[in-house]
Scaffold this active site. Structure first.
Site, PDB file in Angstrom:
ATOM      1  N   LYS A  45       2.102  -1.269   8.093  1.00 24.70           N
ATOM      2  CA  LYS A  45       2.238  -0.512   6.875  1.00 24.70           C
ATOM      3  C   LYS A  45       0.798  -0.101   6.559  1.00 24.70           C
ATOM      4  CE  LYS A  45       4.176   0.611   2.755  1.00 24.70           C
ATOM      5  NZ  LYS A  45       4.952   2.038   2.633  1.00 24.70           N
ATOM      6  N   CYS A 144       0.803  10.995   4.183  1.00 24.87           N
ATOM      7  CA  CYS A 144       1.778  10.679   3.148  1.00 24.87           C
ATOM      8  C   CYS A 144       1.726  11.815   1.976  1.00 24.87           C
ATOM      9  CB  CYS A 144       1.335   9.254   2.702  1.00 24.87           C
ATOM     10  SG  CYS A 144       2.161   7.705   3.407  1.00 24.87           S
ATOM     11  N   LYS A 183      -2.204  10.692  12.097  1.00 22.94           N
ATOM     12  CA  LYS A 183      -0.845  10.696  11.886  1.00 22.94           C
ATOM     13  C   LYS A 183      -0.732  11.979  10.940  1.00 22.94           C
ATOM     14  CE  LYS A 183       3.330   8.545  10.095  1.00 22.94           C
ATOM     15  NZ  LYS A 183       3.786   7.157   9.685  1.00 22.94           N
TER      16      LYS A 183
HETATM   17  C1  LIG Z   1      10.125   3.907   2.379  1.00 20.24           C
HETATM   18  C2  LIG Z   1       9.197   4.369   3.267  1.00 20.24           C
HETATM   19  C3  LIG Z   1       7.579   4.128   3.073  1.00 20.24           C
HETATM   20  C4  LIG Z   1       6.654   4.498   4.035  1.00 20.24           C
HETATM   21  N1  LIG Z   1       5.248   4.245   4.322  1.00 20.24           N
HETATM   22  C5  LIG Z   1       4.503   4.737   4.886  1.00 20.24           C
HETATM   23  C6  LIG Z   1       3.376   4.311   4.991  1.00 20.24           C
HETATM   24  O1  LIG Z   1       2.911   3.386   4.270  1.00 20.24           O
HETATM   25  N2  LIG Z   1       2.492   5.081   5.831  1.00 20.24           N
HETATM   26  C7  LIG Z   1       2.768   5.709   6.572  1.00 20.24           C
HETATM   27  O2  LIG Z   1       1.985   6.037   7.546  1.00 20.24           O
HETATM   28  N3  LIG Z   1       4.051   6.189   6.603  1.00 20.24           N
HETATM   29  C8  LIG Z   1       5.137   5.692   5.785  1.00 20.24           C
HETATM   30  N4  LIG Z   1       6.412   5.984   5.996  1.00 20.24           N
HETATM   31  C9  LIG Z   1       6.545   7.013   6.938  1.00 20.24           C
HETATM   32  C10 LIG Z   1       7.253   6.668   8.222  1.00 20.24           C
HETATM   33  O3  LIG Z   1       6.273   6.021   8.915  1.00 20.24           O
HETATM   34  C11 LIG Z   1       7.630   7.564   9.255  1.00 20.24           C
HETATM   35  O4  LIG Z   1       6.498   8.404   9.450  1.00 20.24           O
HETATM   36  C12 LIG Z   1       9.089   8.291   8.604  1.00 20.24           C
HETATM   37  O5  LIG Z   1       9.655   7.528   7.675  1.00 20.24           O
HETATM   38  C13 LIG Z   1       9.671   9.226   9.516  1.00 20.24           C
HETATM   39  O6  LIG Z   1      10.113   8.500  10.488  1.00 20.24           O
HETATM   40  P1  LIG Z   1      11.857   8.026  10.493  1.00 20.24           P
HETATM   41  O7  LIG Z   1      12.285   9.481  10.369  1.00 20.24           O
HETATM   42  O8  LIG Z   1      12.060   7.311  11.693  1.00 20.24           O
HETATM   43  O9  LIG Z   1      11.869   7.303   9.245  1.00 20.24           O
HETATM   44  C14 LIG Z   1       7.157   5.565   5.025  1.00 20.24           C
HETATM   45  C15 LIG Z   1       8.587   5.874   5.194  1.00 20.24           C
HETATM   46  C16 LIG Z   1       9.513   5.306   4.480  1.00 20.24           C
HETATM   47  C17 LIG Z   1      11.024   5.728   4.215  1.00 20.24           C
END
Ligand SMILES: Cc1cc2nc3c(=O)[nH]c(=O)nc-3n(C[C@H](O)[C@H](O)[C@H](O)COP(=O)(O)O)c2cc1C
Length: 403
Positions: A45, A144, A183
């Site tokens: 995270k 983000c 990212k």
């Molecule tokens: C609740 C939540 C918190 C997230 N927190 C972060 C974070 O702290 N840092 C980050 O780079 N991406 C964060 N993400 C994004 C995920 O790493 C990922 O890029 C995004 O969810 C897309 O992938 P998915 O469709 O498999 O969920 C977060 C996603 C969610 C759902």
């Protein structure tokens, strides 16, 4: 014998699947448990420095769901979240990275980092500490969407500004020797220019993509954006199945930069994973599918992808990587002479009438219905747009055939 092993940034991974930086990597203990289930790696995270206050709101996760059939009453296809970076700070994470590195020396462990746009010292400190702790790579979070921490230039505000993103990439590149992943956000007009600029600035790889900025919905009674925090909301991050098409586009756009790609966005099944590989991804990051089904989906992801390798007569994912890229062409290069028309399998047709309604009111008035609603295609009128096939509720009942 086919293998899912991939080489990524100097490491050999047992499979291409990493947990994305998100709730499934909230703690060191959780990452260890995921490694025990078979995940090849994880991205922590996002780690802030101690001086950054991180105060999450509740609730901070909402979803869009299908009202499905009885046995699948509610089926999430997208999450929207307004969660901030890790509530645990650098001290916790650096100690944790060192422990994970010791206990799981064969896993790929990326430290996700975030600081403010102008804070060179903070970026350098975070990257040096992560490297010293033993991170396999650092992942710079330029993406983000809800810049919840003051001042505003964090996350996507950085990834939307080539000059700022390039400057930070250079700072970190000069500070550490470990691999550097950026990212990206897809909330930009064109990722080609940005990714090429960042590759020149020292990015060793890209992660495509972070969540996409959205307002997930508005409560019709309270008039609050969702998720509602005491009646108010914020632009949040869209993730899950619905994000995949945006992430695939981003992956194809970044591929020409010539750096390895960690595909991310909506990966739920092995088929999704394979699509990212075909568009150029080397590793695959997963978050929402784990939020829905847990770490154990790794078994199905790996089994399915391995079978796909066998079906394709491939030994390694390298053999398939980027195979779809040359098929992504400008619209003007598509073959306008390749004509297709719809056809209906009357054995499986339920006479629901959806195809006829769609064709009548949004197509070419090419589907006639008999008194019992049996549809038939008027070939002279059918333009082959494909809409009827998409609205038909029965898989493979309607298909396109060459004419
Ligand atoms: C609740 C939540 C918190 C997230 N927190 C972060 C974070 O702290 N840092 C980050 O780079 N991406 C964060 N993400 C994004 C995920 O790493 C990922 O890029 C995004 O969810 C897309 O992938 P998915 O469709 O498999 O969920 C977060 C996603 C969610 C759902």
């Amino acid at each position: 014998m086919p293998t899912l092993q991939v080489d990524f940034l100097g490491s050999t991974l047992r499979n291409p699947f990493l947990l994305a930086s998100a709730p499934p990597t909230n703690t060191v203990e959780m990452i260890a448990r995921a490694f025990d289930r078979g995940w090849a790696g994880a991205v922590t995270k996002t780690i802030p420095l101690e001086k950054v206050p991180v105060r999450n709101v509740t609730p901070r996760i909402h979803s869009i769901a299908f009202a499905g059939f009885a046995e699948e009453a509610r089926r999430v296809y997208a999450f929207g979240n307004i969660e901030l970076v890790s509530e645990k700070h650098a001290d916790y994470w650096m100690d944790g990275i060192a422990r994970l590195r010791r206990d799981y020396p064969d896993r790929f462990l990326m430290a996700s980092l975030m600081a403010e746009a102008a804070a060179e010292g903070d970026w350098v400190e975070l990257a040096r500490r992560a490297e010293a702790a033993g991170a396999s790579a650092v992942e710079l979070n330029f993406s983000c969407p809800h810049g919840g921490m003051p001042p505003h230039a964090v996350g996507a505000a950085i990834g939307q500004d080539t000059a700022i993103a390039r400057r930070i990439t250079r700072w970190v590149r000069a500070a550490v020797r470990c691999p550097l992943v950026v990212k990206l956000t897809a909330a930009v007009s064109d990722l080609r220019t940005l990714s090429q600029a960042l590759a020149l600035a020292g990015a060793d790889a890209f992660c495509t993509i972070n969540s996409f900025p959205v307002i997930l919905g508005v409560d019709l009674k309270t008039h609050s954006p969702l998720p509602s925090v005491a009646g108010r909301g914020n632009v949040g991050g869209y993730t899950g199945r619905a994000l995949k098409p945006i992430a695939l586009r981003a992956t194809a756009e970044v591929a020409p930069a010539g750096r390895p790609i960690s595909g991310c966005g909506g990966i739920t099944t092995w088929e999704d994973a394979a699509e990212f590989v075909l568009l150029g991804a080397t590793t695959l990051q997963v978050c929402s599918a784990v939020m829905l089904e847990g770490y154990d989906i790794i078994t199905d992801l790996c089994d399915g992808l391995l079978s796909y390798l066998e079906d394709q007569g491939a030994e390694r994912l390298d053999d398939l990587r980027g195979r779809a890229l040359h098929n992504v062409v400008p619209h003007a290069s598509l073959d306008a002479t390749a004509r297709r028309k719809s056809s209906i399998d009357l054995e499986t047709c339920t006479r629901c009438g959806k195809c006829a309604i769609a064709c009548r009111d949004a197509g070419y008035q090419a589907i006639n219905e008999a008194a019992d609603r049996t549809p038939s295609i008027d070939e002279d009128k059918c333009d082959g747009c494909g809409l009827c096939i998409q609205v038909c509720p029965v898989w493979d009942c309607m298909v396109m055939r060459a004419v």
